[in-house]
Design a protein around this motif. Structure first.
Motif, PDB file in Angstrom:
ATOM      1  N   ALA A  94       6.752   1.075  -6.960  1.00 45.24           N
ATOM      2  CA  ALA A  94       5.461   1.629  -7.180  1.00 45.24           C
ATOM      3  C   ALA A  94       5.425   3.050  -7.541  1.00 45.24           C
ATOM      4  O   ALA A  94       5.242   3.845  -6.742  1.00 45.24           O
ATOM      5  CB  ALA A  94       4.464   1.224  -5.867  1.00 45.24           C
ATOM      6  N   LYS A  95       5.597   3.383  -8.794  1.00 44.68           N
ATOM      7  CA  LYS A  95       5.823   4.719  -9.149  1.00 44.68           C
ATOM      8  C   LYS A  95       4.427   5.520  -9.377  1.00 44.68           C
ATOM      9  O   LYS A  95       4.018   5.651 -10.673  1.00 44.68           O
ATOM     10  CB  LYS A  95       6.792   4.771 -10.552  1.00 44.68           C
ATOM     11  CG  LYS A  95       8.093   4.090 -10.416  1.00 44.68           C
ATOM     12  CD  LYS A  95       8.832   4.173 -11.574  1.00 44.68           C
ATOM     13  CE  LYS A  95      10.339   3.662 -11.512  1.00 44.68           C
ATOM     14  NZ  LYS A  95      10.983   3.802 -12.670  1.00 44.68           N
ATOM     15  N   THR A  96       3.949   5.800  -8.381  1.00 48.02           N
ATOM     16  CA  THR A  96       2.848   6.640  -8.232  1.00 48.02           C
ATOM     17  C   THR A  96       3.201   8.093  -7.649  1.00 48.02           C
ATOM     18  O   THR A  96       4.289   8.276  -7.058  1.00 48.02           O
ATOM     19  CB  THR A  96       1.848   6.135  -7.368  1.00 48.02           C
ATOM     20  OG1 THR A  96       2.260   5.856  -5.884  1.00 48.02           O
ATOM     21  CG2 THR A  96       1.475   4.508  -7.909  1.00 48.02           C
ATOM     22  N   VAL A  98       1.716   9.340  -5.087  1.00 42.63           N
ATOM     23  CA  VAL A  98       1.628   9.766  -3.726  1.00 42.63           C
ATOM     24  C   VAL A  98       2.950   8.858  -3.371  1.00 42.63           C
ATOM     25  O   VAL A  98       3.601   9.568  -2.263  1.00 42.63           O
ATOM     26  CB  VAL A  98       0.442   8.724  -3.161  1.00 42.63           C
ATOM     27  CG1 VAL A  98       0.711   8.408  -1.681  1.00 42.63           C
ATOM     28  CG2 VAL A  98      -0.997   9.223  -3.680  1.00 42.63           C
ATOM     29  N   ASN A  99       3.477   7.803  -3.813  1.00 43.49           N
ATOM     30  CA  ASN A  99       4.662   7.479  -3.325  1.00 43.49           C
ATOM     31  C   ASN A  99       6.012   8.606  -3.656  1.00 43.49           C
ATOM     32  O   ASN A  99       6.885   8.560  -3.048  1.00 43.49           O
ATOM     33  CB  ASN A  99       5.025   6.064  -4.100  1.00 43.49           C
ATOM     34  CG  ASN A  99       4.347   5.025  -3.694  1.00 43.49           C
ATOM     35  OD1 ASN A  99       3.830   5.114  -2.599  1.00 43.49           O
ATOM     36  ND2 ASN A  99       4.226   3.674  -4.383  1.00 43.49           N
ATOM     37  N   ARG A 100       6.093   9.055  -4.756  1.00 45.89           N
ATOM     38  CA  ARG A 100       6.793  10.069  -5.009  1.00 45.89           C
ATOM     39  C   ARG A 100       6.943  11.037  -3.921  1.00 45.89           C
ATOM     40  O   ARG A 100       8.029  11.649  -3.588  1.00 45.89           O
ATOM     41  CB  ARG A 100       6.740  10.665  -6.383  1.00 45.89           C
ATOM     42  CG  ARG A 100       7.998  11.601  -6.955  1.00 45.89           C
ATOM     43  CD  ARG A 100       7.723  12.022  -8.213  1.00 45.89           C
ATOM     44  NE  ARG A 100       7.687  10.806  -9.269  1.00 45.89           N
ATOM     45  CZ  ARG A 100       6.405  10.447  -9.954  1.00 45.89           C
ATOM     46  NH1 ARG A 100       5.437  11.288  -9.806  1.00 45.89           N
ATOM     47  NH2 ARG A 100       6.695   9.589 -10.833  1.00 45.89           N
ATOM     48  N   VAL A 101       5.433  11.485  -3.697  1.00 47.10           N
ATOM     49  CA  VAL A 101       5.543  12.589  -2.751  1.00 47.10           C
ATOM     50  C   VAL A 101       6.089  12.140  -1.143  1.00 47.10           C
ATOM     51  O   VAL A 101       6.827  12.793  -0.497  1.00 47.10           O
ATOM     52  CB  VAL A 101       4.177  13.150  -2.509  1.00 47.10           C
ATOM     53  CG1 VAL A 101       4.117  14.070  -1.358  1.00 47.10           C
ATOM     54  CG2 VAL A 101       3.752  13.962  -3.748  1.00 47.10           C
ATOM     55  N   LEU A 102       5.827  10.969  -0.869  1.00 48.52           N
ATOM     56  CA  LEU A 102       6.148  10.191   0.332  1.00 48.52           C
ATOM     57  C   LEU A 102       7.649  10.174   0.297  1.00 48.52           C
ATOM     58  O   LEU A 102       8.241  10.552   1.298  1.00 48.52           O
ATOM     59  CB  LEU A 102       5.483   9.209   0.531  1.00 48.52           C
ATOM     60  CG  LEU A 102       3.979   8.793   0.952  1.00 48.52           C
ATOM     61  CD1 LEU A 102       3.528   7.529   0.999  1.00 48.52           C
ATOM     62  CD2 LEU A 102       3.790   9.547   2.116  1.00 48.52           C
ATOM     63  N   PHE A 103       8.314   9.890  -0.942  1.00 46.16           N
ATOM     64  CA  PHE A 103       9.672   9.601  -0.730  1.00 46.16           C
ATOM     65  C   PHE A 103      10.325  10.923  -0.534  1.00 46.16           C
ATOM     66  O   PHE A 103      11.281  10.890   0.427  1.00 46.16           O
ATOM     67  CB  PHE A 103      10.106   9.185  -2.089  1.00 46.16           C
ATOM     68  CG  PHE A 103      11.613   9.010  -2.151  1.00 46.16           C
ATOM     69  CD1 PHE A 103      12.367   8.095  -1.582  1.00 46.16           C
ATOM     70  CD2 PHE A 103      12.340   9.852  -3.174  1.00 46.16           C
ATOM     71  CE1 PHE A 103      13.613   8.072  -1.779  1.00 46.16           C
ATOM     72  CE2 PHE A 103      13.585  10.064  -3.128  1.00 46.16           C
ATOM     73  CZ  PHE A 103      14.312   9.014  -2.643  1.00 46.16           C
ATOM     74  N   TYR A 104       9.985  11.961  -1.033  1.00 41.19           N
ATOM     75  CA  TYR A 104      10.692  13.254  -0.727  1.00 41.19           C
ATOM     76  C   TYR A 104      10.154  13.624   0.743  1.00 41.19           C
ATOM     77  O   TYR A 104      11.219  14.689   0.974  1.00 41.19           O
ATOM     78  CB  TYR A 104      10.013  14.387  -1.945  1.00 41.19           C
ATOM     79  CG  TYR A 104      10.612  14.153  -3.138  1.00 41.19           C
ATOM     80  CD1 TYR A 104      11.931  14.361  -3.855  1.00 41.19           C
ATOM     81  CD2 TYR A 104       9.927  13.543  -4.504  1.00 41.19           C
ATOM     82  CE1 TYR A 104      12.749  13.998  -4.859  1.00 41.19           C
ATOM     83  CE2 TYR A 104      10.444  13.526  -5.642  1.00 41.19           C
ATOM     84  CZ  TYR A 104      11.903  13.625  -5.651  1.00 41.19           C
ATOM     85  OH  TYR A 104      12.486  13.185  -6.984  1.00 41.19           O
ATOM     86  N   LEU A 105       9.249  13.664   0.993  1.00 39.60           N
ATOM     87  CA  LEU A 105       8.948  13.909   2.262  1.00 39.60           C
ATOM     88  C   LEU A 105       9.721  13.197   3.288  1.00 39.60           C
ATOM     89  O   LEU A 105      10.273  13.881   4.411  1.00 39.60           O
ATOM     90  CB  LEU A 105       7.161  13.823   2.792  1.00 39.60           C
ATOM     91  CG  LEU A 105       6.136  14.568   2.083  1.00 39.60           C
ATOM     92  CD1 LEU A 105       4.775  14.090   2.518  1.00 39.60           C
ATOM     93  CD2 LEU A 105       6.517  16.114   2.740  1.00 39.60           C
ATOM     94  N   LEU A 106       9.797  12.111   3.110  1.00 44.74           N
ATOM     95  CA  LEU A 106      10.645  11.147   3.990  1.00 44.74           C
ATOM     96  C   LEU A 106      12.214  11.828   3.884  1.00 44.74           C
ATOM     97  O   LEU A 106      12.655  11.706   5.054  1.00 44.74           O
ATOM     98  CB  LEU A 106      10.682   9.841   3.740  1.00 44.74           C
ATOM     99  CG  LEU A 106      11.616   8.888   4.502  1.00 44.74           C
ATOM    100  CD1 LEU A 106      10.631   8.739   5.993  1.00 44.74           C
ATOM    101  CD2 LEU A 106      11.273   7.171   3.790  1.00 44.74           C
TER     102      LEU A 106
END
Length: 272
Positions: A94-96, A98-106
């Motif tokens: 799911a390339k959104t 929000v998901n991109r930000v969540l991935f980098y935060l993780l």
């Protein structure tokens, strides 16, 4: 044989010797008496003292601490693999924004030193009632282990062709079915790598169990070994025997997974 091969062979031999030196000291001194260890720790034993192992087993209550370590390691690995793979699949497919930000935060969690969050971690764990519970330690390992697992799974999932999943959806497979029946089995090579890395980390970890598990009955093996060292007494004979007992399960584990570990290391290196 050319000079390059000779030099390479000598360099490999030297590195192998350096690598095995710590194992030599551990195994040789584990069958020595305390006095003999103090006199010359590098020499071979003049008399083999097998009773060190039985004494270490009794003093450390090794059967109990072994079960504690095994429970913590197994349940931590299962949770990290399942939650890490599911989270990575969602973030990769799911390339959104929000998901991109969540991935980098993780994955940014991996650069935070553990020592900087030790005190807040203990305070938070006390409020949640996680102190002195094996499950509490498992939950903490979820928090610290998921970032690296998601990072590895995410990179591997991006290399899986979407056409495979689209074909499964056309055949009537649900989104959960696509993951568990199609994607999850394909993750085996990188899954083995995650299991290998995290098992070695959790089984040998000392600092996090020291903060969470304060009662002797819930101690893991590294914490139990620490009890052999005090301000005035250091029982090296029993401690080294206990270390051998601690190493043997990991040796059997890695021997059993040797073939799969090599598959995980070479995953993605060859196309076709």
């Amino acid at each position: 044989m050319t000079w390059n091969r000779i030099i390479g062979f000598i360099a490999t031999l030297v590195l192998a010797v350096l690598f095995f030196v710590p194992f030599y000291f551990v195994f040789v001194n584990s069958v020595k008496s305390f006095d003999e260890i103090m006199m010359n720790s590098a020499a071979l034993p003049r008399q083999i003292v097998w009773s060190n192992f039985s004494q270490a087993w009794h003093v450390l209550r090794f059967n109990q601490v072994f079960i504690n370590s095994l429970v913590v390691t197994v349940f931590s690995i299962i949770g990290i693999v399942i939650m890490g793979s599911m989270a990575a699949y969602r973030l990769a497919r799911a390339k959104t924004v929000v998901n991109r930000v969540l991935f980098y935060l993780l994955i940014s969690q991996m650069v935070i030193p553990f020592q900087s969050i030790m005190i807040p971690l203990v305070q938070f764990a006390k409020k949640l009632g996680l102190i002195n519970h094996l499950f509490g330690l498992v939950v903490c390992y979820y928090g610290f282990g998921l970032a690296f697992a998601v990072f590895l799974f995410h990179g591997f999932i991006k290399g899986i062709p979407k056409e495979i999943e689209e074909a499964a959806i056309i055949d009537g497979c649900s989104p959960y079915g696509v993951f568990w029946r199609i994607v999850f089995p394909l993750l085996r090579p990188i899954m083995i790598s995650v299991i290998m890395i995290d098992t070695l980390w959790i089984w040998n970890d000392f600092l996090l169990p020291l903060l969470i598990l304060q009662k002797p009955e819930v101690h893991t093996i590294p914490l139990a070994v620490m009890s052999l060292f005090s301000e005035y007494l250091k029982q090296w004979d029993l401690a080294l025997a206990a270390l051998v007992l601690c190493i043997l399960p990991m040796f059997v584990f890695f021997k059993f997974l040797q073939k799969h570990i090599l598959e995980g290391i070479t995953a993605g290196s060859v196309k076709g």
